[in-house]
Motif scaffolding. Structure first.
Motif, PDB file in Angstrom:
ATOM      1  N   GLU A 100       1.307 -35.025   8.205  1.00 43.39           N
ATOM      2  CA  GLU A 100       0.488 -34.657   9.364  1.00 43.39           C
ATOM      3  C   GLU A 100      -1.008 -34.878   9.132  1.00 43.39           C
ATOM      4  OE1 GLU A 100       1.638 -32.776   7.056  1.00 43.39           O
ATOM      5  OE2 GLU A 100       0.812 -30.758   6.953  1.00 43.39           O
TER       6      GLU A 100
ATOM      7  N   ILE B 129      -3.369 -33.270  11.962  1.00 43.78           N
ATOM      8  CA  ILE B 129      -4.562 -32.431  11.701  1.00 43.78           C
ATOM      9  C   ILE B 129      -5.441 -33.158  10.693  1.00 43.78           C
ATOM     10  CG2 ILE B 129      -3.392 -30.223  12.142  1.00 43.78           C
ATOM     11  CD1 ILE B 129      -3.284 -29.846   9.074  1.00 43.78           C
TER      12      ILE B 129
ATOM     13  N   ASP C 214      -7.383 -33.554   7.325  1.00 44.05           N
ATOM     14  CA  ASP C 214      -7.267 -33.104   5.930  1.00 44.05           C
ATOM     15  C   ASP C 214      -8.555 -32.390   5.542  1.00 44.05           C
ATOM     16  OD1 ASP C 214      -7.219 -32.903   3.151  1.00 44.05           O
ATOM     17  OD2 ASP C 214      -7.817 -35.009   2.900  1.00 44.05           O
ATOM     18  N   SER C 215      -8.459 -31.094   5.336  1.00 43.10           N
ATOM     19  CA  SER C 215      -9.654 -30.374   4.881  1.00 43.10           C
ATOM     20  C   SER C 215      -9.597 -30.090   3.382  1.00 43.10           C
ATOM     21  CB  SER C 215      -9.820 -29.062   5.662  1.00 43.10           C
ATOM     22  OG  SER C 215      -8.732 -28.200   5.409  1.00 43.10           O
ATOM     23  N   ASN C 216      -8.384 -30.035   2.844  1.00 40.63           N
ATOM     24  CA  ASN C 216      -8.263 -29.620   1.439  1.00 40.63           C
ATOM     25  C   ASN C 216      -8.871 -30.612   0.458  1.00 40.63           C
ATOM     26  OD1 ASN C 216      -7.038 -27.134   1.854  1.00 40.63           O
ATOM     27  ND2 ASN C 216      -4.985 -28.023   1.957  1.00 40.63           N
TER      28      ASN C 216
ATOM     29  N   GLY D  40      -0.130 -28.875  -1.175  1.00 46.10           N
ATOM     30  CA  GLY D  40       0.934 -28.938  -0.166  1.00 46.10           C
ATOM     31  C   GLY D  40       2.246 -29.373  -0.803  1.00 46.10           C
ATOM     32  N   GLY D  41       3.318 -29.162  -0.039  1.00 43.08           N
ATOM     33  CA  GLY D  41       4.628 -29.666  -0.461  1.00 43.08           C
ATOM     34  C   GLY D  41       5.232 -28.972  -1.672  1.00 43.08           C
TER      35      GLY D  41
ATOM     36  N   GLY E  82      -0.338 -25.714   0.633  1.00 46.57           N
ATOM     37  CA  GLY E  82      -1.202 -26.489   1.515  1.00 46.57           C
ATOM     38  C   GLY E  82      -2.108 -25.702   2.434  1.00 46.57           C
ATOM     39  N   ASN E  83      -1.718 -24.481   2.766  1.00 44.71           N
ATOM     40  CA  ASN E  83      -2.603 -23.721   3.659  1.00 44.71           C
ATOM     41  C   ASN E  83      -3.982 -23.637   3.014  1.00 44.71           C
ATOM     42  OD1 ASN E  83      -1.480 -22.821   6.145  1.00 44.71           O
ATOM     43  ND2 ASN E  83       0.025 -21.667   4.927  1.00 44.71           N
TER      44      ASN E  83
END
Ligand code: AMP
Ligand code: MG
Length: 407
Positions: A189, A202, A204-206, A252-253, A301-302
């Motif tokens: 995503e 969305i 990618d902010s991370n 994430g994941g 991932g959050n």
């Protein structure tokens, strides 16, 4: 595998981390690194007695009775600028013009500041104040003596420490190099900011946040982009990262969904999983694995979970990799402005903000504590750890872990 407590997870992580092997770095690249061996001064600092002021090198005994109404006249026999050796010898009733940092000529035992002298007739000065032997002289070795340890193993080389090494003539220093830390975000995503979002996508902010945290921890982030939720893409990108970096952070994941493939791929790549799942909130799914000396941290991932698990579990490891021994976040004690309530069965790191009223400082829990609420971490300046099923009551003193390092 059983769920770890936070102290167990931290202990497992730290016991697998060893400072990177020392290597020589130039003074400018050593900045921000940790010194791997004592720096012993090969010469003294200052190297020789020298003047602390602009003035006149004198024999103190010649001017003991000097006063405004009793000027003592001395013949000026030489000028000693900084950067030249002093070649003269002072006889009684003589002096030498001298400048800050210039060597004290033989025979002189004090320097009179220019401000307490007056020019007299040709080739003479009048001294208007007495001096004690040693006045305005910076003694050889009073800063560092030859053979002494000037900088100890383990010291963080900031600007002042690098400056001291340069003053001693060092060109290179043995240091633990700055770790290279890969940041790989995962998720079908995710889209780079700047592109147009399609439905369901969305930004990618991370990548940006984690690269920033890595840099704040004194390491060099290696941005590895976005991996798709496929084994092939994850395999290729993590394999590359393990080759390039000292530590790899995936984001994430790592949860329990069908697309949470990071753990499987780490196993395929020969990484040994040390633990998965930590009894903390946010951030329960967190995997730690190693391959030889390489470290892999699989963060949830959050965005808030990724940030908090980084600060609690990854940052200490990176500081240890750099050769540091103090890896705690800075902590301040501050009064709770409201109840900090943790109804869950996991230790919670609540995002909070300190506020100052005059002399008094209090800390407020931020109203939204969801692990997806990015503004909560952006507005926070500290984390307050609240044990499972407990409340830190309003008015009590709590420990706030400060989370804003310098970039
Ligand atoms: P995951 O841990 O992959 O299940 O992701 C948990 C949540 O975090 C999902 O809502 C993801 O869309 C979101 N997320 C994962 N990676 C990122 C990222 N790099 N930037 C922003 N949100 C992300
Ligand atoms: Mg995902």
């Amino acid at each position: 595998m059983a769920i770890c407590t936070v102290p167990e997870a931290l202990e497992q992580v730290l016991s697998a981390v060893h400072p990177l092997p020392a290597r020589k770095e130039s003074l400018s690249t050593a900045l921000g690194c940790v010194l791997a061996r004592d720096l012993v001064a090969s010469s003294s600092l200052p190297g020789w007695d020298n003047s602390a002021v602009d003035g006149f090198a004198v024999r103190a005994a010649d001017v003991t009775s000097a006063a405004e109404n009793n000027p003592i006249h001395l013949r000026v026999i030489a000028e000693v600028p900084a950067g030249k050796p002093a070649t003269v010898r002072l006889e009684p009733q003589t002096c030498a013009r001298i400048f800050t940092g210039a060597p004290i000529p033989e025979g002189a035992d004090a320097v009179v500041m220019q401000e307490v002298t007056r020019p007299h007739h040709e080739g003479y000065i009048a001294v208007l104040d007495p001096v004690e032997p040693g006045d305005c002289i910076r003694r050889a070795g009073e800063d560092v003596r030859a053979g002494a340890v000037a900088l100890r193993t383990g010291v963080l080389l900031g600007p002042a420490q690098v400056g001291l090494a340069a003053a001693l003539g060092a060109v290179e220093l043995p240091v633990h190099p700055r770790p290279r830390v890969g940041v790989l975000v995962t998720g079908a995503e995710l889209v780079e900011p700047g592109k147009t979002l399609q439905p369901g996508q969305i930004y990618d902010s991370n990548s940006f946040a984690l690269a920033g945290y890595v840099r704040q921890a004194g390491c060099e982030p290696v941005e590895l982009g976005i991996a798709d939720d496929t084994k092939d893409d994850l395999h290729e990108k993590i394999d590359y990262a393990l080759g390039e970096c000292d530590a790899v952070i995936t984001v994430g994941g790592v949860s329990v969904g069908e697309y949470d493939l990071v753990k499987d791929v780490l196993a395929e790549l020969g990484c040994e999983q040390r633990f998965w799942k930590v009894a903390m909130r946010p951030g329960k799914p967190f995997v730690f694995a190693t391959r030889g000396q390489k470290l892999v941290f699989g963060l949830p991932g959050n965005p808030v979970s990724a940030a908090v698990t980084f600060l609690v579990l990854v940052r200490p490891a990176l500081l240890k990799l750099r050769g540091l021994t103090d890896w705690e976040l800075p902590v301040v004690e501050v009064e709770a402005a409201a109840d900090f309530v943790n109804r869950s069965e996991r230790t919670t790191f609540m995002r909070a903000r300190r506020e100052r009223f005059g002399d008094k400082c209090v800390v407020h829990p931020l109203p939204q504590q969801g692990s997806h609420v990015i503004t909560s971490i952006a507005e926070a300046d500290c984390l307050v750890e609240v044990p499972e099923g407990s409340t830190l009551a309003r008015g009590t003193i709590v420990k706030a872990k400060l989370i804003h390092g310098q970039v």
